[in-house]
Design a protein around this motif. Structure first.
Motif, short mmCIF file in Angstrom:
data_model
loop_
_atom_site.label_atom_id
_atom_site.label_comp_id
_atom_site.label_asym_id
_atom_site.label_seq_id
_atom_site.Cartn_x
_atom_site.Cartn_y
_atom_site.Cartn_z
N ALA A 233 0.80 -1.22 0.00
CA ALA A 233 0.00 0.00 0.00
C ALA A 233 0.84 1.27 0.00
N PRO A 234 0.43 2.27 -0.81
CA PRO A 234 1.04 3.58 -0.68
C PRO A 234 0.49 4.26 0.58
N LYS A 235 1.13 5.35 1.00
CA LYS A 235 0.65 6.01 2.22
C LYS A 235 -0.68 6.73 2.00
N ALA A 236 -0.93 7.11 0.75
CA ALA A 236 -2.16 7.84 0.43
C ALA A 236 -3.39 6.93 0.57
N ASP A 237 -4.58 7.56 0.66
CA ASP A 237 -5.84 6.79 0.59
C ASP A 237 -6.02 6.39 -0.86
N MET A 238 -6.24 5.11 -1.08
CA MET A 238 -6.35 4.66 -2.47
C MET A 238 -7.72 4.04 -2.72
N VAL A 239 -8.31 4.39 -3.85
CA VAL A 239 -9.62 3.87 -4.24
C VAL A 239 -9.55 3.40 -5.69
N ILE A 240 -10.13 2.21 -5.95
CA ILE A 240 -10.19 1.70 -7.33
C ILE A 240 -11.57 2.00 -7.89
N VAL A 241 -11.61 2.51 -9.11
CA VAL A 241 -12.89 2.83 -9.74
C VAL A 241 -13.12 1.86 -10.90
N GLU A 242 -14.23 1.11 -10.82
CA GLU A 242 -14.52 0.10 -11.84
C GLU A 242 -15.72 0.52 -12.68
N GLY A 243 -15.80 0.01 -13.89
CA GLY A 243 -16.97 0.28 -14.72
C GLY A 243 -16.55 0.50 -16.15
N LYS A 244 -17.50 1.05 -16.96
CA LYS A 244 -17.19 1.32 -18.37
C LYS A 244 -16.15 2.42 -18.46
N ARG A 245 -15.27 2.32 -19.43
CA ARG A 245 -14.13 3.22 -19.55
C ARG A 245 -14.49 4.71 -19.42
N GLU A 246 -15.49 5.17 -20.20
CA GLU A 246 -15.85 6.60 -20.17
C GLU A 246 -16.35 6.97 -18.77
N ASN A 247 -17.12 6.04 -18.17
CA ASN A 247 -17.67 6.34 -16.85
C ASN A 247 -16.57 6.42 -15.79
N VAL A 248 -15.58 5.54 -15.93
CA VAL A 248 -14.46 5.54 -14.97
C VAL A 248 -13.72 6.88 -15.07
N ILE A 249 -13.45 7.31 -16.27
CA ILE A 249 -12.71 8.56 -16.47
C ILE A 249 -13.49 9.73 -15.87
N ARG A 250 -14.81 9.77 -16.17
CA ARG A 250 -15.62 10.88 -15.67
C ARG A 250 -15.66 10.86 -14.14
N THR A 251 -15.81 9.69 -13.56
CA THR A 251 -15.92 9.60 -12.10
C THR A 251 -14.61 9.99 -11.43
N ILE A 252 -13.50 9.49 -11.97
CA ILE A 252 -12.20 9.84 -11.36
C ILE A 252 -11.97 11.35 -11.46
N ASN A 253 -12.32 11.94 -12.60
CA ASN A 253 -12.13 13.39 -12.74
C ASN A 253 -13.01 14.17 -11.77
N ARG A 254 -14.22 13.66 -11.53
CA ARG A 254 -15.11 14.33 -10.56
C ARG A 254 -14.52 14.24 -9.15
N LEU A 255 -14.10 13.02 -8.76
CA LEU A 255 -13.55 12.83 -7.41
C LEU A 255 -12.26 13.63 -7.22
N ALA A 256 -11.43 13.65 -8.28
CA ALA A 256 -10.17 14.39 -8.20
C ALA A 256 -10.45 15.88 -8.00
N ALA A 257 -11.40 16.39 -8.75
CA ALA A 257 -11.73 17.82 -8.64
C ALA A 257 -12.23 18.15 -7.23
N GLU A 258 -13.07 17.28 -6.68
CA GLU A 258 -13.58 17.52 -5.32
C GLU A 258 -12.45 17.52 -4.30
N ASP A 259 -11.53 16.58 -4.44
CA ASP A 259 -10.41 16.50 -3.50
C ASP A 259 -9.51 17.73 -3.61
N ILE A 260 -9.23 18.12 -4.84
CA ILE A 260 -8.34 19.27 -5.05
C ILE A 260 -8.96 20.52 -4.46
N ARG A 261 -10.26 20.65 -4.62
CA ARG A 261 -10.98 21.79 -4.02
C ARG A 261 -10.80 21.79 -2.51
N ARG A 262 -10.72 20.61 -1.91
CA ARG A 262 -10.55 20.52 -0.45
C ARG A 262 -9.08 20.61 -0.04
#
Ligand code: AMP
Ligand code: MG
Length: 346
Positions: A233-262
């Motif tokens: 394990a890396p020290k960071a919190d790690m989450v795997i996102v599963e699903g259709k390719r486009e959906n995975v990309i959209r979801t990761i970008n949404r979660l990344a944006a939320e985290d960066i905002r915080r």
């Protein structure tokens, strides 16, 4: 002591001497770097546990350099052992066998079975011979961290705690050996790796996968003690996102944006095919989806890189790698502490 590729005989003899005297020498194998100590010396095994910070119920794999060395450390030899050794040794396959009396319980974590393998790496084989023939060698990382695939990873974790490292460059396979238990009625895979189920079945017929590896039920425990711990394990919190390719990309970008905002530092683990789709955070590719072997080889280096970069969260795509027995996904799940989410639907 530091040794470079093609190391000379005198240095190898010295490294062997360290092992014979009860010291610790890290060495390259074709899978990951191992932390070597004399497997027949209970004090050497104790030193390995202490250097790694490894729980003492998590047994060590005994590395040998010839099949002839095997009978002396097992109490009986199942017929499958010889067949598997012929087919895959030297190579990334570990067999669980009935423990012979010469192997101390300190090496097997108190178990009456012993894990044995013959690595496919000339430096490793030379070290085993020089060190007396039986080298206990868990991965040469601090317990819980990703396994080392370069000598520099070993030094990061264990520098100052061990007597020597043999530098053989980057390891080829990059994920740990397949473990198959031959002490049950039907052989059971306890840890997936490069030698996959299909390859095993061709040689010995029926083989099962340990239920503890795939079950969502936490009461179904993996039989290999090491597989129950959070690991790789890396020290960071790690989450795997599963699903259709486009959906995975959209979801990761949404979660990344939320985290960066915080105010969190974010990384994304993807492949060459996906790398262009993530505009935010530290984007790391493990290689192309067309080449599973490269993905396996780069996995741990990528996980370690997140620690160096000091990120707080990692979002990873899922990687299906049947050729390496699903080993990449198995390790990734453990690195993420089994945190998997389904991508948002459109
Ligand atoms: P590592 O040394 O980091 O490659 O981890 C060795 C793995 O082999 C761990 O998951 C151990 O729990 C497993 N192992 C070693 N010996 C045995 C054994 N006798 N029975 C079951 N699992 C074992
Ligand atoms: Mg390990």
């Amino acid at each position: 002591m530091d040794m470079t590729e093609g190391c000379d005989e005198a240095l190898m003899a010295q490294a062997g001497e360290i092992l014979r005297r009860g010291g610790l020498v890290a060495f390259p194998t074709e899978t990951v770097y191992g932390l070597g100590g004399n497997a027949l010396d209970p004090e050497a095994s104790a030193k390995i546990y202490s250097a790694k910070g490894r729980p003492s119920d998590n047994p060590l794999i005994v590395h040998i350099a010839s099949f002839d060395a095997l009978p002396a450390i097992v109490s009986s030899m199942p017929a499958e052992a010889e067949k598997l050794a012929k087919a895959f040794w030297p190579g990334p396959l570990t067999m669980i066998l009935p423990r012979g009396e010469r192997v101390p319980l300190e090496t097997t974590g108190g178990l009456d079975t012993v894990a044995v393998r013959m690595p496919d790496n000339d430096l490793a084989l030379a070290l085993i011979r020089a060190g007396g023939g039986y080298v206990a060698g868990p991965s040469a990382n601090t317990s819980g961290r990703p396994s080392p695939t370069k000598a520099s990873h070993v030094m990061e974790d264990l520098g100052g705690k061990i007597d020597a490292v043999i530098d053989g460059g980057s390891t080829g396979i990059g994920v740990e050996s397949t473990i198959v238990d031959l002490t049950e009625d039907v052989p059971v895979v306890l840890r997936p790796g490069y030698i996959n189920m299909e390859m095993l079945r061709k040689v010995i017929g029926e083989v099962r996968m340990d239920k503890g590896l795939t079950s969502d039920d936490p009461s179904v425990r993996p039989k290999a003690p090491g597989m129950k711990y959070r690991h790789y394990a890396p020290k960071a919190d790690m989450v795997i996102v599963e699903g259709k390719r486009e959906n995975v990309i959209r979801t990761i970008n949404r979660l990344a944006a939320e985290d960066i905002r915080r105010g969190r530092r974010v990384a994304v683990l993807t492949t060459d095919e996906g790398a262009g789709a993530y505009p935010m955070g530290l984007v790391v590719s493990v290689g192309t989806r067309k080449d599973e072997i490269t993905i396996a080889r780069h996995l741990y280096d990528s996980l370690r890189y997140f620690d160096k970069a000091g990120v707080d969260s990692v979002y990873s795509e899922a990687f299906d790698t049947p050729q390496v027995g699903g080993a990449v996904m198995n390790r990734l799940l453990k690195a993420a502490g089994h945190r998997v989410i389904m991508a948002d639907e459109e």
